[in-house]
Motif scaffolding. Sequence first.
Motif, PDB file in Angstrom:
ATOM      1  N   ARG B 269      36.572 -71.884   4.207  1.00 47.82           N
ATOM      2  CA  ARG B 269      37.718 -72.273   4.977  1.00 47.82           C
ATOM      3  C   ARG B 269      37.619 -71.852   6.504  1.00 47.82           C
ATOM      4  O   ARG B 269      36.939 -70.605   6.753  1.00 47.82           O
ATOM      5  CB  ARG B 269      39.144 -71.878   4.480  1.00 47.82           C
TER       6      ARG B 269
ATOM      7  N   TYR D 143      43.383 -68.600   8.009  1.00 46.13           N
ATOM      8  CA  TYR D 143      42.783 -67.522   7.086  1.00 46.13           C
ATOM      9  C   TYR D 143      42.081 -66.326   7.926  1.00 46.13           C
ATOM     10  O   TYR D 143      41.574 -66.428   8.871  1.00 46.13           O
ATOM     11  CB  TYR D 143      41.714 -68.225   6.242  1.00 46.13           C
ATOM     12  N   ALA D 145      39.264 -64.944   7.933  1.00 42.81           N
ATOM     13  CA  ALA D 145      37.854 -65.446   8.333  1.00 42.81           C
ATOM     14  C   ALA D 145      38.251 -66.049   9.807  1.00 42.81           C
ATOM     15  O   ALA D 145      37.035 -65.992  10.363  1.00 42.81           O
ATOM     16  CB  ALA D 145      37.193 -66.256   7.564  1.00 42.81           C
ATOM     17  N   GLN D 146      39.189 -66.635   9.945  1.00 45.87           N
ATOM     18  CA  GLN D 146      39.135 -67.098  11.227  1.00 45.87           C
ATOM     19  C   GLN D 146      40.007 -66.344  12.440  1.00 45.87           C
ATOM     20  O   GLN D 146      40.021 -66.945  13.575  1.00 45.87           O
ATOM     21  CB  GLN D 146      40.024 -68.415  11.302  1.00 45.87           C
ATOM     22  N   LEU D 147      40.166 -65.161  12.110  1.00 47.83           N
ATOM     23  CA  LEU D 147      40.642 -64.116  13.121  1.00 47.83           C
ATOM     24  C   LEU D 147      39.548 -63.171  13.455  1.00 47.83           C
ATOM     25  O   LEU D 147      38.474 -62.796  12.571  1.00 47.83           O
ATOM     26  CB  LEU D 147      41.797 -63.385  12.307  1.00 47.83           C
TER      27      LEU D 147
ATOM     28  N   MET E 268      40.459 -60.479  22.071  1.00 49.09           N
ATOM     29  CA  MET E 268      40.741 -60.354  20.668  1.00 49.09           C
ATOM     30  C   MET E 268      41.592 -61.619  19.802  1.00 49.09           C
ATOM     31  O   MET E 268      41.630 -61.672  18.811  1.00 49.09           O
ATOM     32  CB  MET E 268      41.545 -59.116  20.366  1.00 49.09           C
ATOM     33  N   ARG E 269      42.305 -62.299  20.751  1.00 47.84           N
ATOM     34  CA  ARG E 269      42.920 -63.309  20.245  1.00 47.84           C
ATOM     35  C   ARG E 269      42.150 -64.747  20.250  1.00 47.84           C
ATOM     36  O   ARG E 269      42.521 -65.548  19.244  1.00 47.84           O
ATOM     37  CB  ARG E 269      44.102 -63.754  21.186  1.00 47.84           C
ATOM     38  N   GLU E 271      38.335 -64.883  19.943  1.00 42.33           N
ATOM     39  CA  GLU E 271      37.196 -64.746  19.130  1.00 42.33           C
ATOM     40  C   GLU E 271      37.576 -64.875  17.851  1.00 42.33           C
ATOM     41  O   GLU E 271      38.632 -64.555  17.317  1.00 42.33           O
ATOM     42  CB  GLU E 271      36.669 -63.508  19.633  1.00 42.33           C
ATOM     43  N   ARG E 272      36.696 -65.250  16.945  1.00 38.90           N
ATOM     44  CA  ARG E 272      36.895 -65.298  15.401  1.00 38.90           C
ATOM     45  C   ARG E 272      35.919 -64.342  14.905  1.00 38.90           C
ATOM     46  O   ARG E 272      34.904 -63.850  15.412  1.00 38.90           O
ATOM     47  CB  ARG E 272      36.605 -66.530  14.757  1.00 38.90           C
TER      48      ARG E 272
END
Lengths: 312, 269, 253, 272, 272
Positions: B269, D143, D145-147, E268-269, E271-272
């Motif tokens: 995901r 999710y 992982a997206q952060l 920080m906001r 980037e993943r």
Amino acid sequence: GGSADTAGVTSFDIAVSNASEPYSIPWLVGKDQGFFAKRGVTIGEIVPGKGGGTTVRNMLSGDLPMADVGFTSVLESSEAGTPLTVVAGATQSVYGLDFYTLAGNTRVQTINDVHKWAYTNPQSVTQALSYILPKVAGATQDIERVSSGGAGEGVALLEAGSVDVAVVPPSVVAKTGKFRVVVSSADHLKKFQQSVITTTPEFAERNPDTVKAVVAGYAEAVDFIRANPAKAAQLYADYIDIDVAAATTIVEKAISYDNWGAGFDAEAIQQAVDAQRLAMNRTDLKFCDLFQKTYLPANVPATLPAECEGTR
Amino acid sequence: MKTRSSVVPSYVRPTPRRVAGLPSPAWTVVLVIGTIAAVELYARSGAVSRLDLIPVSEMAARAIELLGDREFVVGALLRSVLLICVSFAASAVAGVAVAYAMARSRWMHRAVKPYVNVFYALPVFALYPVMVVMFGTGVLPIVLLATLFSVVIVISHALVGFESTPPIATKLARSLEMTRAQQLRKILLPAALPDILAGLKLGLAYAIIAVLATEFILATTGLGQVVNRAYNNFDTLDMYAGIVFVSVFALLANLALGAALSAFDWRRR
Amino acid sequence: MSARRSPGWVPPLVLAVALVAVWTVTAGLADSVVYPGPGEALRSLRSDITDSRFLGSVGDTARVLLLSYAAAIAAGAVTGMLLGLSAFWSRATLPVVYALNSVPKIVLYPIFLLFLGIGDLSRGSFAFVSGVLPMFLIMVEATAGVRRLHLKLSASLGMSRWSLLRRIVVPSVLPSLASGMRLCFGLTLIGLLLAEMFSGSSGLGYELLRNLSLARVENIIGQVLLIGVLALLPTLALQQLESRIRNRYEVSA
Amino acid sequence: MNTQTQAQRGTASTTTTPIVRVEGVEQHFGPVHALGPVDLTIGRGEFVSVVGPSGCGKSTLLEIIGALQDPARGRVEVDGAPLTGPRRRTAIVFQESATLPWRTVVDNVAFALEVRGVGRKERRDRARELVEIVGLGGFENHYPAQLSGGMRQRVAMARAMSMDPDLILADEPFGALDEQTRMLMAEELLRVVETIGCGVLFITHSIQEAVLLSDRVLVMGRRPGTFIDEVPVDLPRPRAHAVLAEPAATAAQERIWAQIRTEAEVAMRSER
Amino acid sequence: MNTQTQAQRGTASTTTTPIVRVEGVEQHFGPVHALGPVDLTIGRGEFVSVVGPSGCGKSTLLEIIGALQDPARGRVEVDGAPLTGPRRRTAIVFQESATLPWRTVVDNVAFALEVRGVGRKERRDRARELVEIVGLGGFENHYPAQLSGGMRQRVAMARAMSMDPDLILADEPFGALDEQTRMLMAEELLRVVETIGCGVLFITHSIQEAVLLSDRVLVMGRRPGTFIDEVPVDLPRPRAHAVLAEPAATAAQERIWAQIRTEAEVAMRSER
Ligand SMILES: Nc1ncnc2c1ncn2[C@@H]1O[C@H](COP(=O)(O)OP(=O)(O)OP(=O)(O)O)[C@@H](O)[C@H]1O
Ligand SMILES: Nc1ncnc2c1ncn2[C@@H]1O[C@H](COP(=O)(O)OP(=O)(O)OP(=O)(O)O)[C@@H](O)[C@H]1O
Ligand SMILES: [Mg+2]
Ligand SMILES: [Mg+2]
């Protein structure tokens, strides 16, 4: 194996369908007694097939120039367009293909009590038998026929109670008292061409002497078995690991049914063809062109069914 | 394309998007079509007997024709599909359960693990007749065999999944005083899910192999037997059609399951 | 807790004993010609392994297995490594190989028979194919997984492709090679046995099927046990090898 | 209670019961003497950091106070009562990977409430509020992982806040972040703690961070860890990064660095 | 050449050719404009650090200078000549995991020499010497997995030294280490560089580290990275950790922090 295509092949393996059953005895005897060797042919291994058309397949695909094959599968293969030639008879009774039930099963006593009938493989002799035997015996009840896949599975089906009768190999019957014969095939069908010695027309044309040698060796082996059943039983017992007494019983009974013969027997052939026509529901089945008498030795019969004699 | 020559050693250069003007998926198609065309031409050239090989176009045509054959669809296809589905479901449930037991109990782990490791060196197919004896002639022996064959791969993957649960998640669970059931439902299962899914995908492939192999060699019914019978009866066309059919079927089944399962895979995901 | 003190072989042994006990009891209850107990199975196995023809079969299988296994490992490893070096061609080729690998190979066996005939060549080739595809896939993935950082290091030192292969790629993929070897051993063996069962004149698979047509299930089970033991030894050895290599070669050991 | 702790912020309490009192605690793992004996008191609303070389037993101490380990010896009291198990109002902030990757931001924040049986609607509403507070509005359904790492740590912080804690135990929560994100997160944590007004035990490798955040910095020596120094940080609150340039801050940093430099050098050679 | 560079240490050379000259370099990855255009000059023996938010293109710049990437646009000259490929005397120090786990310490250090075809005995002798120099005596035959992160990084440093470099490119070499080890390693690197007297391009997230080590700190802005500030660090050499307490150092740190704080917050906001 050797290579089938070069002329003058004298050393090869032989394919024998259901080799663990009495089919193999003449080959064992012939090898042991040197009947093939003295005619200049070396038979290496006896390559077993699983019945049905498998053996023919093996024969064609696997450098096995000649084979002792179920007659029904020869018929089917040639219908499918495979070039085959029958150069000699082999097994001409249905001895060993008796149908058994569990000894404890009181409901099934005669062929008239059979409602679920197990044969081994489609297009095998046992399937044909499951059609012709009730007809010959005049049994008219409805019969459901199931294919078990093999002798072992047939026994399993019997034990599980899912069929009334199944083929039980003589070697298994000899080992335990659990099975009782219900349909003794050889008593209903005196003669029945069960297997034949076959090869490809090409091989036969290129190596006529080899073919003749093999057929003659087989014929001599059959005579030897009649004269020395004990020796044959000994060889057979060693081959499939059963005790000699059991093997002797099997060999002696086979002889009494005139189980083996290198010649062509019109009655046996006709019977087998009829059974196959019935089983496959195909009345127009052709077979006459398969048979080649030229490779037979002089001292064996060479009669073909009436419907063939006209065409020749 | 390049305006100046690269100073970078070839193996760390970025992967080219195209080779000879084609992107990689196009090359995949070229590869497949090329192979098929080669077989087709070889079969048509007359260099090989029709008993041995037939043109691919005829195989495909016959395979499609088989789909219209009621006896084939009901007697062979549906039957095999049913067996595969049942065995797959059984091995999925049993596999995850056993893996969970192994993850929970050190003893279980040590008792079962060695067998899991060596299982696939055993010819389980040979046990088919024994199963026929015990469970009759119906579908049960094949199902059991196929379940046995596929469950082990599910176990080993699920076990990896359970064991790779981050220790930090386990600590979190303890600090929140979660019950065992809560831990299983909210931590262990979701953490192990991607590995379990990978195991299930393989489990399906193994179930297909087991069902078809059993039918092919030992049984007298089903998709596998269609090929075997055609082979024995010198029906080369039907044989190849059956092979094409089975291959496409297995391929589609694997792809479909892969796609369905990856929807649940949080790693993607 | 007590398990921690007992040596490692105790739990598997206990499980084995339990399974044998279940087998004995159910076989006794079933009382079937085709469902023997452990005693019968072992007796028939003992008589089998004194039989020279059977021993010949074991030898045949072992010989063909060894050849096809060695060929599968070598071919799979080398081609896999070469392809893995090229990301583009991996991407183009792998879908086809994965597709091929997901086909139940046994139904392809007739094709082997048609073109290679019966005998060592066809069953050996089939065993080879059963083993080589997974090996190939494992090696492609492993090679593609060589750490990019190591590639960059090599590039910064101006290493040639050959030097890279020898000094970086081969050591990096050794752990995967070892686990591939373990995995493919079982797959090659199963492939070979299936091929022998379907059509053979010798070998353990043939022996199994021969016993089937004779309804000698006790021999079958005995032979399955024997195959298990025979397969166990190389598998354990390969496992040992694998864990050694992993301990030595893996970063996070 | 909140008002009371607010008032005491910055002055280690001696009159009311401290939130944590540790006496003579030791830990052994088989032959390994991992920790202690140590004594430690944390006042209500006090921010205490522990720095020390790798493997000295910092995590062990924290887990003992969090009831994730039983000490081999010694007494632990939290909120005046001996520990009996994990406390509802003790929140532990682990490193960034303590977010559950299969749950969205909201569901991660709501996790502790969910485990405690709070109803679906209620916990989601509360979680949404907290997501806003830690500045992740708009990322509710992403999710982990997206952060980025820093954003993941905000999720963990929101989860801790959801438990309405009176004690936060943080074990190198920013260990995996780069220095700049780390500083931002430290400022963020300061703001949160000052809002809730709870006691904090904070474990870190970063001396700067420890000085920026704490009322007191405890320096732990090599294994078996005991406290070898206690450095008070007399800087005004609220603080921001700029306070680090003040002489009191640089002095504290140099004092701590001098204390643990030898320890770190030895540790680097022996640890694996 | 060595004596020459030694003499020039600390003063960015303007009269002799610089070791690195980058002009108008840009990089694109498909639609992503990853870097530039940037100009950069590094004098012989000069220590230049680059700091900037994650993803701004620092590694990209370093790899372009190291001939690990071709720039989309612009010129790169090293030692007065346009780049033609990886240079023998450019040593790159990657993060800690750039040690080869299947080689012992000595064999890792000898790797560069081995690739260059230096004979077995000679390269091992040289490697042993270097192992002593970086303080790993006694660990010659250990594998990287048996070492701590800091020790692994010393191995990488020894390997770089074996190449007799005139330019060292270091991409967050201490990024994975804890702060204390990191500081020790930074001091170590200072010593090594001062011995060899080569130019250094050093990429880091740590402002402290950059200030401690560099003659100049370049601050890069968000993607596509360009330099938004250049902060000279006027501190005497040789340096040690204590210089960070000096006003010049704290001032430099605060200036850099102020420059990149906004950038870091946005990064920080997004980037993943
Ligand atoms: N479950 C355990 N079993 C055995 N030894 C352990 C266990 N947990 C910790 N240790 C040992 O106890 C010592 C202290 O461990 P701890 O994790 O508390 O150190 P730490 O100060 O947190 O180190 P770090 O800074 O690396 O996180 C270490 O030497 C560690 O190896
Ligand atoms: N091979 C590549 N393909 C596509 N995009 C890339 C590639 N390499 C880097 N990028 C992108 O280019 C930008 C710059 O990357 P780079 O690695 O140089 O950043 P960085 O400053 O080193 O970041 P960090 O501090 O996280 O290491 C990033 O947005 C990254 O996603
Ligand atoms: Mg710790
Ligand atoms: Mg980078």
